[in-house]
Write a protein that holds these residues in place. Structure first.
Motif, short mmCIF file in Angstrom:
data_model
loop_
_atom_site.label_atom_id
_atom_site.label_comp_id
_atom_site.label_asym_id
_atom_site.label_seq_id
_atom_site.Cartn_x
_atom_site.Cartn_y
_atom_site.Cartn_z
N UNK A 307 8.82 17.25 -39.28
CA UNK A 307 8.72 15.93 -39.72
C UNK A 307 8.74 14.91 -38.71
N UNK A 308 7.59 14.68 -37.93
CA UNK A 308 7.68 13.77 -36.72
C UNK A 308 7.57 12.37 -37.06
N UNK A 309 8.35 11.80 -38.19
CA UNK A 309 8.47 10.58 -38.53
C UNK A 309 8.58 9.45 -37.34
N UNK A 310 8.14 8.23 -37.56
CA UNK A 310 8.42 7.46 -36.40
C UNK A 310 9.54 6.14 -37.15
N UNK A 311 10.30 6.53 -37.91
CA UNK A 311 11.36 5.52 -38.58
C UNK A 311 12.32 4.86 -37.34
N UNK A 312 12.39 5.65 -36.38
CA UNK A 312 13.43 5.46 -35.40
C UNK A 312 12.44 4.70 -34.16
N UNK A 313 11.28 4.66 -34.40
CA UNK A 313 10.44 3.77 -33.27
C UNK A 313 9.58 4.72 -32.55
N UNK A 314 9.28 6.21 -32.79
CA UNK A 314 8.35 6.86 -32.17
C UNK A 314 8.53 6.99 -30.55
N UNK A 315 9.83 7.06 -29.89
CA UNK A 315 9.95 7.15 -28.77
C UNK A 315 9.71 6.05 -27.89
N UNK A 316 9.81 6.26 -26.62
CA UNK A 316 9.97 4.89 -25.68
C UNK A 316 11.32 4.23 -25.28
N UNK A 317 11.32 3.46 -24.77
CA UNK A 317 12.54 2.78 -24.29
C UNK A 317 13.27 1.97 -25.33
N UNK A 318 12.59 1.65 -26.62
CA UNK A 318 13.09 1.01 -27.61
C UNK A 318 13.40 2.00 -28.80
N UNK A 319 13.35 3.38 -28.63
CA UNK A 319 13.78 4.38 -29.55
C UNK A 319 15.17 4.09 -30.00
N UNK A 320 15.36 4.01 -31.41
CA UNK A 320 16.59 3.48 -31.99
C UNK A 320 17.71 4.38 -31.42
N UNK A 321 18.80 3.60 -30.76
CA UNK A 321 20.20 4.14 -30.43
C UNK A 321 20.86 4.75 -31.37
N UNK A 322 20.60 4.33 -32.56
CA UNK A 322 21.78 4.99 -33.74
C UNK A 322 20.87 5.83 -34.54
N UNK A 323 19.88 6.69 -34.09
CA UNK A 323 19.14 7.63 -34.75
C UNK A 323 20.06 8.82 -35.11
#
Length: 378
Positions: A307-323
């Motif tokens: 389930x590779x959802x991108x609800x937390x931003x899909x990676x990168x520097x802005x990936x959600x801290x609270x994931x």
């Protein structure tokens, strides 16, 4: 934002391109803010959502320890205690029908993020009522004026400053104490304390990001789940499915609607030539329903894996801290509800709130009547 006039942008709707743009911050810059239209407001406030590395990384490191997997594991007992206390209060009312948003989904993430930040318990109703008011003001149907919105934001910023003064005088083991004492290198490498403006920005990001998004996942996820009793039965029979169910609720709800970026150079994305300076908007609900990535993407499936959802931003520097925190909250609350209530069903239609693309959390459930009848599931 209201009053910005006509806005031109590229819509990025496929999973692969959303991930690519999220991760390539040098080409797709966040400095013009996260909205549809470019804006200096977020950058001027020093918000991390409008910063690129290395400045973004320096600020992120200040609070990242509070959201690490090890820290979330330490918080699990507290999350479980909060869930039980919330559901105890629901049961004690003697009425099977509850407003699931106000009585359950709103309360858990509010208290958990407040524990992490260090907001005193007595202050929390006022603080989060104010945050809810600000977010609600973006919905044109609500009728809150821009002056009223700015006044509410100012009240919250003033509270953040009072809290900072309190933490400096009486330090405690929380993120707000860390931020008030922190020093990070400026452009010349000189250690510099965070400004009042930067603290204000941190306060809003932590409070909104840590509460509103998880609330929406719990509400929309439960609504999807109760429409499929066979999946509820499967979860009751096999609690090991809870982590996958939580991930599917997060994919399904996609609580962050979009984020805007600005191209820093000419680039081809998804077969389209995007010119330097063009505005690019990443649509997470669309990427989370990309049939090239997800089998039967419009079906809610607690067994979905991978389930590779991108609800937390899909990676990168802005990936959600609270994931990790969000996953744990959803998983624990869902497990607690299934264990404690034999009947879980909708008792009426939901009421939605829609700020639309003016705000990154654009659509959410405002109220939803749910029948929670205590007893051992049969």
């Amino acid at each position: 934002m209201p009053g910005t006039g006509e806005v031109s942008f590229w819509s990025v709707v496929r999973h692969q391109e959303v991930q690519q743009a999220n991760r390539d911050w040098e080409t797709f810059s966040a400095v013009d803010g996260p909205g549809l239209a470019p804006s200096d407001l977020f950058r001027d406030l020093g918000m991390m959502v409008a910063l690129d590395p290395p400045r973004h990384n320096r600020l992120r490191r200040l609070i990242s320890a509070g959201f690490s997997p090890r820290m979330i594991a330490r918080l699990e007992e507290n999350i479980e205690w909060r869930c039980e206390r919330i559901l105890d209060d629901v049961s004690a009312r003697g009425d099977d029908i509850v407003d699931f948003v106000a009585d359950v989904a709103y309360l858990l993430p509010m208290h958990v993020i407040a524990d992490i930040v260090g907001i005193p318990e007595d202050d929390r109703p006022w603080v989060f009522k104010g945050i809810d008011y600000v977010l609600r003001s973006f919905d044109p149907a609500v009728g809150i004026s821009e002056t009223e919105q700015l006044t509410a934001q100012l009240d919250l910023f003033e509270y953040a400053q009072r809290l900072a003064e309190q933490k400096r005088a009486e330090p405690t083991d929380d993120i707000w104490t860390t931020l008030t004492k922190a020093e990070i290198p400026d452009d010349d490498g000189k250690p510099t304390a965070l400004s009042d403006q930067e603290l204000d920005a941190f306060f809003m990001i932590l409070a909104v990001g840590g509460s509103e998004t998880t609330r929406n996942v719990l509400a929309q996820g439960l609504m999807a789940l109760v429409e499929q009793p066979d999946q509820i039965a499967a979860l009751r029979a096999d609690p090991s499915l809870l982590p996958d169910a939580a991930d599917e609720m997060i994919r399904w709800a996609s609580p962050v609607l979009m984020f805007g970026r600005t191209a820093t150079r000419d680039v081809v994305l998804g077969g389209q030539l995007i010119a330097a300076g063009d505005r690019v908007v990443l649509w997470y609900p669309s990427a989370n329903r990309d049939e090239l990535v997800f089998t039967d993407p419009y079906r809610f499936d607690i067994r979905r894996r991978p389930n590779p959802h991108v609800s937390f931003g899909g990676g990168g520097p802005h990936y959600c801290l609270g994931a990790n925190l969000a996953k744990k909250e959803v998983q624990v609350m869902l497990g607690s509800i299934l264990r404690r209530f034999a009947t879980i069903e909708l008792a009426g239609p939901p009421q939605w709130m829609g700020a639309g693309p003016v705000h990154n959390v654009g659509v959410s459930i405002d109220h939803i009547p749910v029948r929670l009848k205590a007893g051992s599931p049969g």
